[in-house]
Design an enzyme around this catalytic site. Structure first.
Site, short mmCIF file in Angstrom:
data_model
loop_
_atom_site.label_atom_id
_atom_site.label_comp_id
_atom_site.label_asym_id
_atom_site.label_seq_id
_atom_site.Cartn_x
_atom_site.Cartn_y
_atom_site.Cartn_z
CB CYS A 206 43.25 36.99 42.84
SG CYS A 206 42.48 38.28 44.20
CG HIS B 272 44.53 41.08 42.02
ND1 HIS B 272 44.27 40.17 42.29
CD2 HIS B 272 46.24 41.06 41.84
CE1 HIS B 272 45.09 39.92 41.11
NE2 HIS B 272 46.33 40.17 41.38
#
Length: 825
Positions: free
Chosen positions: A204, A759
Site C-alpha cells: 500500500c 495503512h
C-alpha cells in the site's frame, strides 16, 4: 462436467476464515503439490498458456482489451483464462478427458480456490494442506504472506464487487463516468483518469505514491520524450578553446524508466479499472533491495528511491552517450579520454526529467556578525522534509539547560584536564542526525575501554607523524610556540596552538568514526554547521549537505541525556594531529577552495562568497511573520524549516576573513598554521528555485530514545499554497516584481494506524492537465499573474483497488504524510 457459471471469480465473504475447514471431497484427487513445484519453475505468471500458444494475447479485439482472470490448475500447474473470457481455457482444461480429473483451480487475481466438480468455492485456511499449497504458489508468484486470505479479505471483497458491477451492470458504470464528465468537463487528450491498484502484498505504501505520480501529467509528457529513439543532446565544451558543442546520441532509457512509462500508460487506458503494477515494483526492488520481501515500508523512502533510480539511469545514459561520441565503446580508456569524458559530464547540459519536474534549489545564507561577509551554499532538492512538533518544548528547554551546564563545566575544567590521566570517564557526543550514532552513544559505557585503546593507537600514530614533520617547521613557528599567549593549550611543541575554546571546538568537530580508529578529513574552509535547533528540521536529502565545509562545533539538543564530551589533553593531541594531517599547507589564503564530493547520484553543492548587501541578504519575497504562531499548519512547518538562526556559543562560524585579519595579512606561515577565528553569525535556509512540482514530507515518524513513535497531530494544509514567504528575494522561476509563488494541491498520501501496523491511502485530484505547468517544465516559460489557471476538479480517495469520490473537506482533514503541489503561478 461442471455447470457453467457467469462468474467464476466471485468468492463468499468467509473464504479466508482461519477457522473454516475445507468441505470439498475432491481435494485428495485434485491436489498434487509435486507436479505444481515442477510446473512453476521459470513460469510466466498471469498469462493463459493456451491463448499464448494461439497468439491471441496480443491480437485481442478492443472489447476484450482488459486481461481476463487467469486460473491455475492445482493438479498440473496449467494456467488458463477463466469463465469470464471468450475462450474459457481453464474450463476446457477441466473438461478434457484424463485418467485423473483436474478438479481444483486457483485464481491468480484474488487467490480463491474453485472446484469444478462441486461448482463452488472451496474454503481453506493457512494451517491445512490446501492453504499451504496456496501459500507456496503465492510465494512463487512474488506475493509472500503467512495468512494471505485473511489479510486480503477486504481487498478480495472489494475487487469482486467491482467485477460483478462491471459484468452485470454496465449501465451503472456508464452513469458514473458520465457524472464524472459532467463534474469535470475535460478534453480527451488531457484527461487524467483515476484507477485502482492491486496490492501485491503489503504494498500500500507503493500504491499510494504511484497514485499521486499518475496524477502528474507533465511526468508522462517528459517520459514520452525520453522514450523517443535517436534522441540527440548537444553539450557545450568545457574548454573555451573549443567552439563546437558535442553531439551525443542517447541510448534507450533504463528498465526502471521504461517500467514507469508503461505504468503511466496503463493508468491512462479507459478499459482497465484496476492496474497491477507488478513490473514497476519489481524494477524498484532491483534498484533498492530493501523493498523486497513484501514488508511494510515507508512511502517517502519509496518515492526517493524511485526518483533517484530514474535520475541515475538518465545520468548513466548520458555518460554512455558521451563515451560513444569519443569513439570508445570499450571499457579500456586512456587517461586523456577519461579526463575529457569527466569534463563533459560535469557540464550537465540537460538536467534529467526528474530534476525538471521535482527539482528545486535551497540556498543557505550565512553572514558573519563581525565582518558582515555573506556566504551562500546552494543545494538541490527533490522534496522537503518538514518537522512536526509534538509538544516537545518542555523537553527541549530541559535539554538546553543540560547542554549549557555541561559547556560551563567543560570550560571550567579545561585547565585541569592537562594533568588528568587519559583514562577518564566521559559520555560521547552523538551527531544528532544518525540513528546509528544515537544508539552507539547510549551504549558507550559498555564500549569505553575498547574505544580508549583505539584512541591510544591513534594518538601514537599521529604523534609519530608530528615527530616526522617537526623538522619542516620554520623558526617562526618555534618562536610562536615559545611565545604562546597565556591561557592557550599547547598541544604539541611543533603543532598548532590555540585557545582552550578553540581546542574544545576543534575536538567537538571530530567525527564519531575517529573513536573507532578511522581517519576523518577535516578541511580548513569557511563554513557553518547546522545549529542544534536545526537538527531534524532539514529535509532528508539535505540534512548532511552542509558537511562540505569545516563545521563549527555543534551540540545536539534533540535527545535526552546528550552531554558534551570531556577530553583530556592527550585526546586534544589526537584531534590537532588529525587537523595537521589533513590540512593542505599549500593553499593560498586568498583563494577559497571548497572540495565538493563527486557523487553521480546526488546534486553537487555550490559554495560562493557574495558581496551582497547584508541588509537584504535574508529578505524573502513576502512577509513570513504571520506563520510564526500557528504551530498546526504546513506554513508553520515551512517557517521552522526556513527560520533565521543565530550561530553562537558552541556553534560559532569559522570565518576565513576574520581569520586572515587576525594574522595581520592574507598570508599565513609556510605550513598554513594559523589561528582560526570563530565568530557569531546568522544563518537561514530559503528556497532559491521553486520547483514545478513541490513535494512536502511531514516527519511524523520519530525516534525517542530506544522507542519509535508516530506524531498523530493534525497539520492543516491549504488547497492553494503560497511559497513566497519562504523564497529568497532573487528566487529563480519567478516573474519580475511578483510577490506570490502559488501552488495548487493535487495529491496527498495519508498514513493511518501506528508505526508497527498501519495503512497508506491516497487522495488524488482528477482535473484538466495544466498547460502552463507543461510550458514551465518543457520550455521554461514562467507563469504570469494574469495567466493563473483554475484549480477545479474532483477529489478521489484511493485505497488499493477501492476508488471513491470525496469532497475537498475530507481531503483537508486527512492526516497527511506526503503532499503534492503543482505550480500555478
Amino acid at each position: 462436467m461442471g455447470k457453467k457459471r457467469t462468474k467464476g471469480r466471485s468468492a463468499p465473504d468467509t473464504v479466508a476464515s482461519e477457522s473454516a475447514e475445507p468441505v470439498c471431497r475432491h481435494l485428495r484427487k485434485g491436489l498434487e503439490q509435486g507436479n505444481l513445484k515442477k510446473a512453476l519453475v521459470n513460469v510466466e505468471w498471469n498469462i493463459c498458456q493456451d491463448c499464448k500458444t494461439d497468439n491471441k494475447v496480443k491480437d485481442k479485439p478492443e472489447e476484450e482489451a482488459e486481461d481476463p482472470s487467469v486460473w491455475l490448475c492445482l493438479k498440473c500447474g496449467h494456467q488458463g483464462c477463466g469463465r469470464d473470457s471468450q475462450e474459457q481455457h481453464a474450463l476446457k482444461h477441466y473438461t478434457t478427458p484424463r485418467s485423473e480429473p483436474h478438479y481444483l483451480v486457483l485464481s491468480l487475481d484474488n487467490w480463491s480456490v474453485w472446484c469444478y466438480k462441486c461448482d463452488e468455492e472451496v474454503k481453506y485456511c493457512s494451517s491445512n494442506r490446501l492453504g499451504q499449497v496456496v501459500d507456496y504458489v503465492r510465494k512463487q508468484a512474488g506475493v509472500r504472506t503467512s495468512k494471505p486470505a485473511e489479510k486480503n479479505n477486504g481487498h478480495i471483497e472489494l475487487e469482486n464487487k467491482k467485477l460483478e458491477k462491471e459484468s452485470k451492470n454496465e449501465q451503472e458504470r456508464e452513469k458514473s463516468e458520465n457524472l464524472a464528465k459532467e463534474t469535470i468537463p475535460m478534453d480527451s487528450a488531457s484527461q487524467i483518469t483515476v484507477k485502482g491498484l492491486s496490492n501485491l502484498g503489503n504494498t500500500c505504501f507503493f500504491n499510494a505514491v504511484m497514485q499521486n505520480l499518475s496524477q502528474t501529467p507533465v511526468l508522462r509528457e517528459l517520459l514520452k520524450e525520453v522514450k523517443m529513439s535517436g534522441t540527440i543532446v548537444k553539450i557545450e565544451p568545457p574548454d573555451l578553446a573549443l567552439t563546437e558543442p558535442l553531439e551525443v546520441n542517447l541510448e534507450p532509457p533504463g528498465p526502471l524508466t521504461l517500467a514507469m512509462s508503461q505504468f503511466l500508460s496503463e493508468m491512462q487506458e479507459n478499459k482497465k479499472r484496476v492496474v497491477t503494477p507488478k513490473e514497476l515494483f519489481s524494477q524498484v526492488c532491483k534498484k533498492a533491495t530493501r523493498f523486497k520481501g513484501y514488508q511494510q515500508q515507508d512511502s517517502q523512502e519509496l518515492l526517493r528511491y524511485l526518483l533517484d533510480g530514474m535520475r541515475a539511469e538518465e545520468h548513466q545514459r548520458v555518460s554512455k552517450g558521451i563515451l560513444k561520441a569519443f569513439g570508445n565503446s570499450t571499457e579500456k580508456l586512456d587517461e586523456e579520454v577519461k579526463n575529457k569524458v569527466k569534463d563533459y559530464e560535469k557540464k550537465k547540459a540537460i538536467p534529467s526529467f526528474v530534476d525538471r519536474i521535482f527539482g528545486g534549489e535551497l540556498t543557505s545564507t550565512i553572514m558573519c556578525d563581525e565582518c558582515r561577509t555573506v556566504s551562500l551554499v546552494h543545494e538541490s532538492f527533490l522534496d522537503l522534509s518538514l518537522p512536526v512538533l509534538d509538544d516537545q518544548s518542555g523537553k527541549k528547554s530541559i535539554n538546553d539547560k543540560n547542554v549549557k551546564m555541561t559547556m560551563e563545566e567543560e570550560d571550567k575544567d579545561s585547565e585541569e584536564e592537562k594533568d588528568d590521566s587519559y583514562m577518564k570517564s566521559r559520555s560521547d557526543l552523538p551527531s544528532g542526525t544518525s540513528k546509528h550514532l544515537q544508539k552507539k552513544a547510549k551504549k558507550q559505557a559498555k564500549k569505553q575501554a575498547k574505544n580508549q585503546r583505539r584512541q591510544q593507537k591513534i594518538q601514537e600514530r599521529f604523534l609519530h607523524f608530528n615527530e616526522l614533520c617537526a623538522t619542516d617547521y620554520t623558526e617562526d613557528n618555534e618562536r610562536e610556540a615559545d611565545t604562546a599567549l597565556a591561557g592557550e593549550v599547547e598541544v604539541d611543541t611543533d603543532s598548532t596552538h590555540g585557545s582552550q575554546e578553540e581546542a574544545t571546538q576543534i575536538e567537538l568537530s571530530v567525527n564519531q568514526k575517529d573513536l573507532d580508529g578511522q581517519e576523518s578529513m577535516i578541511e580548513r574552509t569557511p563554513d557553518v554547521q547546522e545549529s542544534p535547533e536545526d537538527l531534524g528540521v532539514k529535509s532528508a536529502n539535505t540534512e548532511s549537505d552542509l558537511g562540505i565545509v569545516t563545521p563549527a562545533p555543534e551540540c545536539p539538543r534533540d535527545f535526552n541525556g546528550a552531554f558534551l564530551e570531556e577530553r583530556t589533553s592527550g585526546e586534544l593531541d589526537i584531534i590537532n594531529g588529525l587537523k595537521n594531517l589533513n590540512l593542505n599547507a599549500a593553499v593560498d589564503p586568498d583563494e577559497i577552495n571548497i572540495e565538493i564530493p563527486n557523487d553521480s547520484h546526488s546534486a553537487p553543492k555550490v559554495y560562493e562568497v557574495m558581496n551582497e548587501d547584508p541588509e537584504t541578504a535574508f529578505c524573502t519575497l513576502a512577509n513570513r511573520e504571520a506563520f510564526s504562531t500557528d504551530e498546526c499548519s504546513i506554513q508553520h512547518c515551512l517557517y521552522q524549516f526556513t527560520r533565521n538562526e543565530k550561530l553562537q556559543d558552541a556553534n560559532k562560524l569559522l570565518c576565513e576573513v576574520c581569520s586572515r585579519r587576525q594574522c595581520n595579512g592574507p598570508k599565513a606561515n609556510i605550513k598554513g598554521d594559523r589561528r582560526h577565528v570563530y565568530t557569531n553569525a546568522k544563518k537561514q535556509m530559503l528556497v532559491s528555485l521553486a520547483p514545478p512540482v513541490l513535494t512536502l514530507h511531514l516527519k511524523r515518524f520519530q525516534q525517542a530514545g530506544f522507542n519509535l513513535r508516530k506524531v498523530n497531530k493534525h497539520i492543516k494544509f491549504p488547497e492553494i499554497l503560497d511559497l513566497a514567504p519562504f523564497c529568497t528575494l532573487k528566487c529563480k522561476n519567478v516573474a519580475e516584481e511578483s510577490t506570490r509563488v502559488l501552488y495548487s494541491l493535487y495529491g496527498v498520501v495519508e498514513h493511518s494506524g501506528t508505526m508497527r501496523s498501519g495503512h497508506y491511502t491516497a487522495y488524488a485530484k482528477e482535473r484538466t492537465a495544466s498547460c502552463h505547468l507543461s510550458n514551465l517544465v518543457l520550455h521554461g516559460d514562467i507563469p504570469q499573474d494574469c495567466e493563473m489557471e483554475s484549480t477545479k476538479g474532483q477529489w478521489f480517495h484511493i485505497s488499493d483497488t477501492h476508488v471513491q469520490a470525496v469532497p475537498i473537506t475530507k481531503v483537508l482533514n486527512s492526516q497527511a504524510y506526503l503532499l503534492f503541489y503543482e505550480r500555478i503561478l
